[in-house]
Design a protein around this motif. Structure first.
Motif, PDB file in Angstrom:
ATOM      1  N   VAL A  37     -13.896 -44.787  -3.692  1.00 40.01           N
ATOM      2  CA  VAL A  37     -12.495 -44.505  -3.989  1.00 40.01           C
ATOM      3  C   VAL A  37     -12.353 -44.458  -5.501  1.00 40.01           C
ATOM      4  O   VAL A  37     -12.842 -45.347  -6.203  1.00 40.01           O
ATOM      5  CB  VAL A  37     -11.558 -45.591  -3.417  1.00 40.01           C
ATOM      6  CG1 VAL A  37     -10.126 -45.400  -3.925  1.00 40.01           C
ATOM      7  CG2 VAL A  37     -11.594 -45.577  -1.898  1.00 40.01           C
ATOM      8  N   THR A  38     -11.690 -43.409  -6.005  1.00 38.80           N
ATOM      9  CA  THR A  38     -11.315 -43.393  -7.413  1.00 38.80           C
ATOM     10  C   THR A  38      -9.803 -43.591  -7.475  1.00 38.80           C
ATOM     11  O   THR A  38      -9.066 -43.028  -6.665  1.00 38.80           O
ATOM     12  CB  THR A  38     -11.699 -42.081  -8.129  1.00 38.80           C
ATOM     13  OG1 THR A  38     -10.997 -40.988  -7.542  1.00 38.80           O
ATOM     14  CG2 THR A  38     -13.193 -41.845  -8.053  1.00 38.80           C
ATOM     15  N   LEU A  39      -9.372 -44.394  -8.422  1.00 39.07           N
ATOM     16  CA  LEU A  39      -7.949 -44.689  -8.601  1.00 39.07           C
ATOM     17  C   LEU A  39      -7.545 -44.384 -10.036  1.00 39.07           C
ATOM     18  O   LEU A  39      -8.259 -44.743 -10.979  1.00 39.07           O
ATOM     19  CB  LEU A  39      -7.661 -46.161  -8.295  1.00 39.07           C
ATOM     20  CG  LEU A  39      -7.926 -46.631  -6.865  1.00 39.07           C
ATOM     21  CD1 LEU A  39      -7.799 -48.146  -6.777  1.00 39.07           C
ATOM     22  CD2 LEU A  39      -6.987 -45.945  -5.894  1.00 39.07           C
ATOM     23  N   GLY A  40      -6.410 -43.731 -10.197  1.00 41.03           N
ATOM     24  CA  GLY A  40      -5.893 -43.457 -11.528  1.00 41.03           C
ATOM     25  C   GLY A  40      -5.559 -44.747 -12.252  1.00 41.03           C
ATOM     26  O   GLY A  40      -4.929 -45.650 -11.690  1.00 41.03           O
ATOM     27  N   ALA A  41      -5.979 -44.845 -13.500  1.00 39.75           N
ATOM     28  CA  ALA A  41      -5.807 -46.070 -14.292  1.00 39.75           C
ATOM     29  C   ALA A  41      -4.349 -46.435 -14.528  1.00 39.75           C
ATOM     30  O   ALA A  41      -4.042 -47.601 -14.765  1.00 39.75           O
ATOM     31  CB  ALA A  41      -6.525 -45.927 -15.629  1.00 39.75           C
ATOM     32  N   ASN A  42      -3.448 -45.467 -14.466  1.00 38.69           N
ATOM     33  CA  ASN A  42      -2.053 -45.748 -14.775  1.00 38.69           C
ATOM     34  C   ASN A  42      -1.207 -46.097 -13.559  1.00 38.69           C
ATOM     35  O   ASN A  42       0.004 -46.273 -13.673  1.00 38.69           O
ATOM     36  CB  ASN A  42      -1.442 -44.576 -15.542  1.00 38.69           C
ATOM     37  CG  ASN A  42      -2.137 -44.380 -16.863  1.00 38.69           C
ATOM     38  OD1 ASN A  42      -2.932 -43.465 -17.012  1.00 38.69           O
ATOM     39  ND2 ASN A  42      -1.885 -45.264 -17.809  1.00 38.69           N
ATOM     40  N   VAL A  67     -10.277 -44.244 -13.096  1.00 39.76           N
ATOM     41  CA  VAL A  67     -10.356 -43.068 -13.951  1.00 39.76           C
ATOM     42  C   VAL A  67      -9.174 -43.068 -14.899  1.00 39.76           C
ATOM     43  O   VAL A  67      -8.039 -43.309 -14.482  1.00 39.76           O
ATOM     44  CB  VAL A  67     -10.332 -41.779 -13.095  1.00 39.76           C
ATOM     45  CG1 VAL A  67     -10.369 -40.548 -13.968  1.00 39.76           C
ATOM     46  CG2 VAL A  67     -11.490 -41.779 -12.113  1.00 39.76           C
ATOM     47  N   ASN A  68      -9.431 -42.789 -16.191  1.00 38.00           N
ATOM     48  CA  ASN A  68      -8.330 -42.786 -17.159  1.00 38.00           C
ATOM     49  C   ASN A  68      -8.180 -41.433 -17.842  1.00 38.00           C
ATOM     50  O   ASN A  68      -9.044 -40.562 -17.725  1.00 38.00           O
ATOM     51  CB  ASN A  68      -8.499 -43.911 -18.191  1.00 38.00           C
ATOM     52  CG  ASN A  68      -9.733 -43.748 -19.034  1.00 38.00           C
ATOM     53  OD1 ASN A  68      -9.961 -42.690 -19.615  1.00 38.00           O
ATOM     54  ND2 ASN A  68     -10.546 -44.792 -19.103  1.00 38.00           N
ATOM     55  N   ASN A  69      -7.084 -41.262 -18.546  1.00 35.84           N
ATOM     56  CA  ASN A  69      -6.761 -39.984 -19.166  1.00 35.84           C
ATOM     57  C   ASN A  69      -7.725 -39.608 -20.291  1.00 35.84           C
ATOM     58  O   ASN A  69      -7.987 -38.433 -20.513  1.00 35.84           O
ATOM     59  CB  ASN A  69      -5.313 -39.990 -19.674  1.00 35.84           C
ATOM     60  CG  ASN A  69      -4.827 -38.608 -20.034  1.00 35.84           C
ATOM     61  OD1 ASN A  69      -4.746 -38.266 -21.210  1.00 35.84           O
ATOM     62  ND2 ASN A  69      -4.529 -37.794 -19.019  1.00 35.84           N
ATOM     63  N   GLN A  70      -8.287 -40.595 -20.974  1.00 32.81           N
ATOM     64  CA  GLN A  70      -9.256 -40.293 -22.024  1.00 32.81           C
ATOM     65  C   GLN A  70     -10.486 -39.604 -21.415  1.00 32.81           C
ATOM     66  O   GLN A  70     -11.033 -38.675 -22.002  1.00 32.81           O
ATOM     67  CB  GLN A  70      -9.689 -41.561 -22.778  1.00 32.81           C
ATOM     68  CG  GLN A  70      -8.610 -42.174 -23.635  1.00 32.81           C
ATOM     69  CD  GLN A  70      -7.587 -42.989 -22.831  1.00 32.81           C
ATOM     70  OE1 GLN A  70      -7.792 -43.322 -21.672  1.00 32.81           O
ATOM     71  NE2 GLN A  70      -6.460 -43.289 -23.453  1.00 32.81           N
TER      72      GLN A  70
END
Length: 148
Positions: A37-42, A67-70
């Motif tokens: 599972v990948t989850l958005g950092a925000n 996962v983050n926006n950078q």
């Protein structure tokens, strides 16, 4: 028209190659049949919990990657637009390897840019041939975070 088509092809190839490089680090995870599972950092913790529930998994039963926006910007700059990249990462993915010969089956929810075909092609290029994949978010987002 030809210039636009060539530009799209270049961007799609770049996106595919970027995703292959990013996903290649997951090769060992897929090799042992683990679900990822990948989850958005925000996302808030409540939103993360909602996504895990949506995927039908418990956090102790899957490999979770944030996962983050950078990271999005690092790998997708010039492929996705500024509006698609945004400033925060909310998209999530669930990948479950399946039996040989079942193919890659992709479903999406609240994803406005990334298509099931893009996801299936990227995973196939990365060497994954059989999996059920769900790409989703708590609210409409482009889905660029799933390619990292």
């Amino acid at each position: 028209m030809n210039k636009k088509l060539n530009n799209f092809k270049k961007r799609f190839v770049t996106l595919g190659l970027t995703a292959v490089l990013s996903l290649s680090s997951l090769g060992l995870v897929f090799a042992d049949g683990a679900r990822v599972v990948t989850l958005g950092a925000n996302l808030t913790q409540e939103q993360k919990d909602t996504m895990l529930k949506y995927f039908g998994v418990n956090k102790d039963e899957v490999v979770i990657l944030e996962v983050n926006n950078q990271e999005e910007r690092k790998y997708l700059q010039g492929v996705a637009t500024e509006a698609q990249l945004g400033k925060k990462t909310y998209s999530c993915a669930y990948v479950e390897p399946t039996k040989s010969g079942s193919g890659i089956n992709v479903k999406t929810a609240n994803i406005t840019w990334a298509t099931p075909a893009m996801v299936a092609t990227t995973l196939s290029t990365a060497g994954l041939t059989d999996a059920d994949v769900v790409i989703a978010a708590n609210f409409p987002v482009s889905g660029t975070g799933i390619f990292i």
